[in-house]
Design an enzyme around this catalytic site. Sequence first.
Site, PDB file in Angstrom:
ATOM      1  N   LYS A  68     -20.244 -17.196 -15.532  1.00 13.20           N
ATOM      2  CA  LYS A  68     -19.130 -17.317 -16.730  1.00 13.20           C
ATOM      3  C   LYS A  68     -17.912 -16.902 -16.129  1.00 13.20           C
ATOM      4  O   LYS A  68     -16.779 -17.404 -16.383  1.00 13.20           O
ATOM      5  CB  LYS A  68     -19.419 -16.440 -17.863  1.00 13.20           C
ATOM      6  CG  LYS A  68     -18.397 -16.536 -18.901  1.00 13.20           C
ATOM      7  CD  LYS A  68     -19.179 -15.914 -20.359  1.00 13.20           C
ATOM      8  CE  LYS A  68     -18.420 -16.462 -21.431  1.00 13.20           C
ATOM      9  NZ  LYS A  68     -18.810 -16.323 -22.667  1.00 13.20           N
ATOM     10  N   TYR A  82       0.810  -1.107   0.073  1.00  9.33           N
ATOM     11  CA  TYR A  82      -0.019   0.176  -0.064  1.00  9.33           C
ATOM     12  C   TYR A  82       0.941   1.301  -0.056  1.00  9.33           C
ATOM     13  O   TYR A  82       1.625   1.360  -0.695  1.00  9.33           O
ATOM     14  CB  TYR A  82      -0.986   0.019   1.422  1.00  9.33           C
ATOM     15  CG  TYR A  82      -2.027   0.880   1.284  1.00  9.33           C
ATOM     16  CD1 TYR A  82      -2.733   1.035  -0.075  1.00  9.33           C
ATOM     17  CD2 TYR A  82      -2.213   1.864   2.275  1.00  9.33           C
ATOM     18  CE1 TYR A  82      -3.661   2.165  -0.369  1.00  9.33           C
ATOM     19  CE2 TYR A  82      -3.355   2.733   2.298  1.00  9.33           C
ATOM     20  CZ  TYR A  82      -3.900   2.786   1.004  1.00  9.33           C
ATOM     21  OH  TYR A  82      -4.907   3.970   1.001  1.00  9.33           O
TER      22      TYR A  82
END
Length: 368
Positions: free
Chosen positions: A74, A19
């Site tokens: 999907k 970060y």
Amino acid sequence: MQVTARVRIEGPDDLAEHYTPGVAEQAKRVAEDPSVLARETVQANSVAIVSDGSALLGLGDQGPAAALPVMEGKAALLKRFADVDAWPICPVSREPDDLVRTVKDLATSFGAINLEDIAAPRCFTVERRLQDELDVPVFHDDQHGTAVAVLAALRNALKLTGREPADTSVVISGAGAAGSSVARLLLGADFRAERVVVCDSGGVLHEGRDLTAEKRWLAEHTNRGGAAQGSLQDALCNADVFIGVSAGGLLDGADIARMADRAIVFGLANPDPEVDPEAAAEHAEIVATGRSDLPNQINNVLVFPGMFRGLLDSGAARVTTRMLLSAAQALADTVGDDFDREHIVPSVFAEGLVPALAEGVAAAAKDY
């Protein structure tokens, strides 16, 4: 669906690296060299699955909210079979300009775009514009995934019945996204234009009919010479192959009986095929459907995991006909030498299926 990091963040040092301030260094690197994005961020393995829900499965227009669970399914398959990270995106607007703008605005985050369940003819416009305006591949699975699966199955069916593409007559029922793409890919695979016939709800497409742009192209490039006229049933007389990508219950056994000896019948409408498989099998040598509970299931899931793996691994900028043909050949070859009339395509769980397609697509991408 969930997001899981590939790195451990267990303490202050990890936090600083992954970060702030660590990501600031990455941001600077990307700004200086945009290729870093594809090499070192989620973009390298990410696909956007974009649908407006206007042509959802066999359900028709169900809207973008109803499309979300289908696109999630999907995405789950892309992860399971090809380790591709996919993200469902279901825009509310259906105007081609808006759909194109939405995808372009989001494209920075993705290495490829999968268009899904967008109704024709809008799907053709959206796909072609995105192909022209993006530098990542755009793949409309309803078109090209279907076409690749059909061509692969047909190659093996022709071997079993002793036919060559150039000598084979094909009748396609359906002139929408799937039917159009199947016809185009067959023409690129040595099937002769005068022996490929496409039908819509009004019968055989030919140059004498008043047709929309996509159907007009089909009329000009198939059924050369206009030998076929009339209804779907008329076109089937002495035909070698029937490919249905339209609606269930259009034909009966008597229609199949009018086809050539050792006929090949692909009734792919779901859940009800264009012709009852048992009735078709009384007259045809090979019968295939889109159903998982019957032999020879021809389904896009055989194609899109390996297709996207190959597109991402190769860094391809667009999908080409050469890639589609290569994927179809790889899929056909995966069945092996022991295929028979009830096994013309492999199982989606077949070992080596996804790597074979991915390698075929990547090899074709190098030639582009």
